[in-house]
Write a protein that holds these residues in place. Structure first.
Motif, PDB file in Angstrom:
ATOM      1  N   GLY A 134       0.811  -1.210   0.000  1.00 50.98           N
ATOM      2  CA  GLY A 134       0.000   0.000   0.000  1.00 50.98           C
ATOM      3  C   GLY A 134       0.842   1.256   0.000  1.00 50.98           C
ATOM      4  N   GLU A 135       0.226   2.379  -0.338  1.00 49.56           N
ATOM      5  CA  GLU A 135       0.958   3.649  -0.366  1.00 49.56           C
ATOM      6  C   GLU A 135       1.476   4.021   1.015  1.00 49.56           C
ATOM      7  N   ASP A 136       0.744   3.665   2.044  1.00 54.21           N
ATOM      8  CA  ASP A 136       1.191   3.959   3.407  1.00 54.21           C
ATOM      9  C   ASP A 136       2.494   3.250   3.728  1.00 54.21           C
ATOM     10  N   ASP A 137       2.690   2.080   3.128  1.00 53.93           N
ATOM     11  CA  ASP A 137       3.932   1.337   3.364  1.00 53.93           C
ATOM     12  C   ASP A 137       5.130   2.072   2.773  1.00 53.93           C
ATOM     13  N   LEU A 138       4.919   2.743   1.640  1.00 55.51           N
ATOM     14  CA  LEU A 138       6.009   3.505   1.037  1.00 55.51           C
ATOM     15  C   LEU A 138       6.360   4.711   1.891  1.00 55.51           C
ATOM     16  N   LEU A 139       5.339   5.322   2.486  1.00 55.68           N
ATOM     17  CA  LEU A 139       5.551   6.516   3.304  1.00 55.68           C
ATOM     18  C   LEU A 139       6.074   6.167   4.700  1.00 55.68           C
ATOM     19  N   GLY A 140       5.496   5.132   5.292  1.00 56.17           N
ATOM     20  CA  GLY A 140       5.855   4.799   6.667  1.00 56.17           C
ATOM     21  C   GLY A 140       7.008   3.839   6.811  1.00 56.17           C
ATOM     22  N   GLY A 141       7.492   3.309   5.700  1.00 56.64           N
ATOM     23  CA  GLY A 141       8.580   2.341   5.770  1.00 56.64           C
ATOM     24  C   GLY A 141       8.056   0.936   5.578  1.00 56.64           C
ATOM     25  N   ILE A 142       8.722   0.197   4.704  1.00 61.93           N
ATOM     26  CA  ILE A 142       8.252  -1.144   4.365  1.00 61.93           C
ATOM     27  C   ILE A 142       8.326  -2.080   5.563  1.00 61.93           C
ATOM     28  N   GLY A 143       9.109  -1.702   6.564  1.00 66.68           N
ATOM     29  CA  GLY A 143       9.239  -2.525   7.761  1.00 66.68           C
ATOM     30  C   GLY A 143       7.951  -2.639   8.556  1.00 66.68           C
ATOM     31  N   GLU A 144       7.011  -1.724   8.301  1.00 69.70           N
ATOM     32  CA  GLU A 144       5.732  -1.758   9.006  1.00 69.70           C
ATOM     33  C   GLU A 144       4.738  -2.726   8.369  1.00 69.70           C
ATOM     34  N   ASN A 145       5.054  -3.211   7.180  1.00 71.51           N
ATOM     35  CA  ASN A 145       4.144  -4.132   6.487  1.00 71.51           C
ATOM     36  C   ASN A 145       4.341  -5.545   7.021  1.00 71.51           C
ATOM     37  N   PRO A 146       3.287  -6.183   7.547  1.00 64.68           N
ATOM     38  CA  PRO A 146       3.443  -7.512   8.148  1.00 64.68           C
ATOM     39  C   PRO A 146       3.617  -8.642   7.129  1.00 64.68           C
ATOM     40  N   TYR A 147       3.270  -8.373   5.875  1.00 65.84           N
ATOM     41  CA  TYR A 147       3.297  -9.431   4.862  1.00 65.84           C
ATOM     42  C   TYR A 147       4.628  -9.508   4.118  1.00 65.84           C
TER      43      TYR A 147
END
Length: 210
Positions: A134-147
């Motif tokens: 998601g776009e939020d993952d690009l902004l917040g850092g991919i490390g926040e994505n659980p998948y």
């Protein structure tokens, strides 16, 4: 296009598999984002499951090929004992595939690799897992994505590569001018578009330069 049961003719079935036979590498786009408005075919997000669904269909197709090869080489080996090592290798490969493993992660000697290259196996083709985040993952850092870490771990286990890309962002900037793209990337705090990164990774995977 490729669904569970494709190796037995489900969905696009053999048509899709025949398309994969023609390519030198595979880019497997894996959904790694949550969005209640975009329904997943299995009802929930599960990138590891999605990868296994596709890989198993490729492996089932490969098993058919390997079994036919074993039958042919075993008959030939009765008159030529030099072929016995190939039969042994093929039996190991068959067991490996039956355990749900891709041919690209099969460990073998240099001589056996030559034999393996001569067999048109779909799961032996090099692959890049493009993690659609998601776009939020690009902004917040991919490390926040659980998948994303799940796909990275799976890729490492089968000697493949995983990288993030946001299809929504790529769609938004597809028709932008170079100046607009540059401004957008600066605003997002990233150096290149996901598509540019994917193209470069694909070229590297295939040993190509531009």
């Amino acid at each position: 296009g490729l669904v569970k049961g494709a190796s037995k003719g489900e969905g696009l079935g053999n048509q899709f598999l025949s398309n994969i036979w023609e390519v030198d590498a595979i880019v497997h786009v894996v959904r790694c984002f949550e969005d209640g408005e975009i329904i997943h075919v299995d009802g929930e997000i599960g990138p590891k499951r999605d990868i296994e669904t596709i890989n198993l269909e490729l492996i089932f197709s490969d098993l058919d090929i390997v079994e036919r090869r074993i039958d042919r080489v075993s008959k030939a080996a009765k008159g030529d004992k030099k072929l016995l090592p190939e039969v042994e290798m093929l039996q190991r490969l068959k067991s490996w595939l039956e355990e749900g493993n891709s041919a690209r992660a099969f460990e073998c000697s240099n001589g056996e690799k030559e034999i393996l290259r001569d067999i048109p196996l779909l799961s032996a083709k090099p692959v890049i897992y493009a993690c659609n985040v998601g776009e939020d993952d690009l902004l917040g850092g991919i490390g926040e994505n659980p998948y994303y870490p799940l796909v990275v771990a799976r890729a490492e286990a089968e000697h493949a590569q995983a990288m993030p890309i946001c299809a929504k962002t790529e769609e938004d900037i597809a028709d932008a001018t170079p100046e607009e793209k540059h401004a957008f990337l600066q605003e997002m705090g990233i150096e290149a578009t996901g598509l540019d990164n994917l193209i470069k990774a694909s070229y590297t995977l295939l040993g190509l330069i531009s």
